[in-house]
Motif scaffolding. Sequence first.
Motif, PDB file in Angstrom:
ATOM      1  N   CYS A 108     -18.827  10.246   2.517  1.00  0.00           N
ATOM      2  CA  CYS A 108     -18.036  10.526   3.728  1.00  0.00           C
ATOM      3  C   CYS A 108     -18.916  11.029   4.873  1.00  0.00           C
ATOM      4  N   ALA A 124     -13.754   6.943   2.216  1.00  0.00           N
ATOM      5  CA  ALA A 124     -12.353   6.712   1.862  1.00  0.00           C
ATOM      6  C   ALA A 124     -11.578   6.242   3.083  1.00  0.00           C
ATOM      7  N   ASP A 125     -10.684   5.283   2.859  1.00  0.00           N
ATOM      8  CA  ASP A 125      -9.871   4.779   3.958  1.00  0.00           C
ATOM      9  C   ASP A 125      -8.947   5.855   4.528  1.00  0.00           C
ATOM     10  N   ASP A 126      -8.577   6.850   3.697  1.00  0.00           N
ATOM     11  CA  ASP A 126      -7.648   7.881   4.169  1.00  0.00           C
ATOM     12  C   ASP A 126      -8.353   9.173   4.574  1.00  0.00           C
ATOM     13  N   ASP A 127      -9.645   9.081   4.855  1.00  0.00           N
ATOM     14  CA  ASP A 127     -10.375  10.259   5.321  1.00  0.00           C
ATOM     15  C   ASP A 127      -9.775  10.707   6.652  1.00  0.00           C
ATOM     16  N   HIS A 135     -15.966   1.660  -0.007  1.00  0.00           N
ATOM     17  CA  HIS A 135     -14.869   2.461   0.548  1.00  0.00           C
ATOM     18  C   HIS A 135     -13.642   2.287  -0.322  1.00  0.00           C
ATOM     19  N   THR A 136     -13.058   3.416  -0.653  1.00  0.00           N
ATOM     20  CA  THR A 136     -11.910   3.455  -1.545  1.00  0.00           C
ATOM     21  C   THR A 136     -10.632   3.617  -0.725  1.00  0.00           C
ATOM     22  N   ARG A 137      -9.519   3.306  -1.336  1.00  0.00           N
ATOM     23  CA  ARG A 137      -8.247   3.465  -0.640  1.00  0.00           C
ATOM     24  C   ARG A 137      -7.927   4.936  -0.436  1.00  0.00           C
ATOM     25  N   HIS A 138      -8.189   5.748  -1.454  1.00  0.00           N
ATOM     26  CA  HIS A 138      -7.888   7.170  -1.392  1.00  0.00           C
ATOM     27  C   HIS A 138      -9.158   7.973  -1.660  1.00  0.00           C
ATOM     28  N   GLY A 139      -9.121   9.229  -1.308  1.00  0.00           N
ATOM     29  CA  GLY A 139     -10.264  10.112  -1.503  1.00  0.00           C
ATOM     30  C   GLY A 139     -10.344  11.208  -0.468  1.00  0.00           C
ATOM     31  N   PHE A 158     -11.782  12.760  -3.479  1.00  0.00           N
ATOM     32  CA  PHE A 158     -11.859  11.889  -4.653  1.00  0.00           C
ATOM     33  C   PHE A 158     -11.411  12.644  -5.909  1.00  0.00           C
TER      34      PHE A 158
END
Length: 242
Positions: free
Chosen positions: A89, A190-193, A214-218, A223
């Motif tokens: 991040c 993360a996409d939701d950062d 890059h992850t969807r959530h985190g 994470f």
Amino acid sequence: SLGQHLFDAGYDVARLNLRDHGDSHHLNSGLFHSCRIAEVVGGVRELQRSHPGRRLCLAGFSLGGNFCLRVGVRARDAGIDVARIAAVCPVLDPEHTLTRLESGWALYREYFIWKWRRSLRKKREAWPEVYHSLEDIIELGNLTEMTHRLACGYGGFPSLPEYLRGYAVVGPVLEPLEALRDARVRIIAADDDPIIPAADLARIARPPTLQVTHTRHGGHCGFYEGASGPTWIEREILATFE
């Protein structure tokens, strides 16, 4: 806990505190700002010089991840032989991050203001003859104005935008990572950062040595998976190093 997991995996671990982070306020009279990359490069170079023949791997979260990437950009010219870099991040465009902090979830904003006020008070206690007039800035409740006053009043920058551009890694900034031909650099985001816009990942250079996950959530350096032992992000950093 990341350091302990790396140690358990056989790595020698060193933690580098940026200026005015940790118990370091008394060591340098100058205030921390995010463009102080030269002293971090120097610290990493000295660490490698004192441990010849060892693989050098760097990991950092948020602003620490930003610093790790910028060390990688300067590694070849600085004589640093880096093997792996994991940036979790990382701050990509500081102007966008500052906007998110000011307009987003108040908990993040208040947390950063609280930590910054505490740090500035420690700096004033360590160097009272230099920072006797910090109280007006400490009492501000606006991150943008605090950053502007400190960067321009104490950091020597002509404007807030110029300071923020000074540690951005968007555009062509990461292109020199291509020179690290035997190294691997990984960004995990993360996409939701809530404070590092995932859209900024499309604005960074992508040399062959760089991998972006890059992850969807985190969230921001979260994470969270609710399990004991090494977290997902700690396992991913270790896998990157190995």
